[in-house]
Write an enzyme that holds these catalytic residues in place. Structure first.
Site, PDB file in Angstrom:
ATOM      1  CG  HIS A   1       3.709  -6.010   6.916  1.00 24.95           C
ATOM      2  ND1 HIS A   1       4.433  -4.921   6.507  1.00 24.95           N
ATOM      3  CD2 HIS A   1       3.160  -5.682   8.120  1.00 24.95           C
ATOM      4  CE1 HIS A   1       4.327  -3.960   7.412  1.00 24.95           C
ATOM      5  NE2 HIS A   1       3.565  -4.395   8.397  1.00 24.95           N
TER       6      HIS A   1
ATOM      7  CG  ASN B   1       6.901  -5.263   0.409  1.00 23.22           C
ATOM      8  OD1 ASN B   1       5.991  -5.952   0.846  1.00 23.22           O
ATOM      9  ND2 ASN B   1       7.293  -4.153   1.007  1.00 23.22           N
TER      10      ASN B   1
END
Length: 349
Positions: free
Chosen positions: A161, A193
């Site tokens: 994201h 991440n």
């Protein structure tokens, strides 16, 4: 001095695709010798492109992410049948604005405005629940340039994201929009991440406890590396079948914060800015966040963006002088992501 300082959030399109129409006449044999009909060209209306900017009113102290400005494209006649670009799709969502890069098939940038109120849980529980969200392709991006679910399948990278789901708890719709692939870029999973990048996202949210307004820009980067022959080159992987989605070498978080300078002067605001560039690689949990700081101008030059005006950059304090630049190590979503393979990558030291 003007009453407002405009902070530019990103670079915007030089034009938009226009066209006259192309007609193909199909004749039968008796009419085969006749010349094709002439189709008169009617110029298409000049497009308007919404431009996200940050407006900071020095008098009132109010800040907001605005889409009120427009850019009108005035194209020469040579482009009357279509403008090849560059085209940047400006995607306006509930919790963020993004500029989508059609060539790289991930965001060129994302912009968010965080406050304590819009991150708050209503009634003690978040309105948006990521368990009810799923990754989907973005129908607002033209089919030819769209990132697809199969591009990430068994790629070795996480669907990372750019605007995190935790920043969009204000509604389920807002959270769902963070799962659009137009908000996603390939990221190393284990060690990045799911770890250090998530710590940095959490740090950005925690800034709302200290500052009135927090603006966050996320920028994928492709940075050069000096090779054995002394020359600098940019080398990056492309995933998908056929290869469609580029894998950034680095990611930047750039923040701008505001708060009253004192309780006695609530309308006079202190502005702080800071930029952090992280390699898309495994990063040790104990790596100091301040070790990733760079000048805002360095991100602007590398990405080809104008994030803040010169006046803002001259007047602002560095964020690490206004608050502690220190991440909290927490294992975000490890249980949810357990078993997902992370790409092999050199460890950052």
């Amino acid at each position: 001095m003007p009453s407002a300082v405009i902070v530019h959030a990103a670079v915007f399109t030089a034009g938009a695709v226009i066209g006259g129409g192309l007609a193909v006449a199909v004749s039968n044999k008796n009419r085969a010798t006749q010349p094709p009909p002439i189709i008169p060209y009617t110029p298409a209306p000049r497009p308007n492109e919404s431009t996200p900017v940050i407006g900071l009113d020095i008098i009132s102290g109010k800040t907001q992410l605005s889409k009120g400005l427009t850019i009108t494209s005035n194209l020469p006649a040579v482009l009357k049948y279509g403008n090849p670009g560059p085209i940047s799709d400006t995607l306006v969502r509930k919790a963020y604005v993004a500029g989508y890069d059609r060539r790289l098939r991930h965001p060129a940038w994302t912009a968010e405005h965080l406050t304590r109120a819009n991150l708050a849980k209503l009634g003690g529980e978040p309105v948006g629940d990521r368990a009810n969200s799923k990754f989907i392709e973005d129908d607002d991006v033209p089919d030819t340039f769209r990132a697809r679910l199969q591009d990430y399948f068994r790629s070795g990278y996480d669907r990372g994201h750019m605007v995190p789901a935790a920043d969009a708890k204000i509604s389920q719709e807002a959270m769902n929009e963070t799962f659009l692939l137009s908000n996603i870029a390939p990221q190393v999973g284990e060690g990045f991440n799911r770890h250090y990048w998530a710590y940095l996202e959490d740090w950005c949210r925690r800034l709302t406890g200290t500052f009135q307004d927090v603006y966050v820009f996320t920028v994928p980067l492709y940075l050069p590396k000096q090779e054995a022959d002394g020359k600098w080159r940019v080398t990056h992987e492309v995933i998908g079948s056929p290869p469609n989605v580029s894998v950034p070498t680095h990611f930047a978080k750039v923040v701008l914060t505001t708060r009253p300078t004192s309780p006695s002067a609530p309308d006079v605001h202190e502005i702080s800015t800071g930029a952090f560039v992280l390699p898309n690689a495994i990063i040790r949990d104990d790596a100091p966040l301040e070790g990733f700081t760079v000048p805002v101008e360095a991100v602007e030059r590398a990405a080809g963006l104008s994030l803040f005006s010169d006046q803002i950059k001259a007047q602002s304090k560095h964020i690490c002088r206004s608050t502690k630049c220190e991440v909290i190590v927490r294992k975000f979503d490890d249980a949810q992501k357990k078993g997902r393979k992370a790409v092999a990558s050199p460890k950052y030291t």
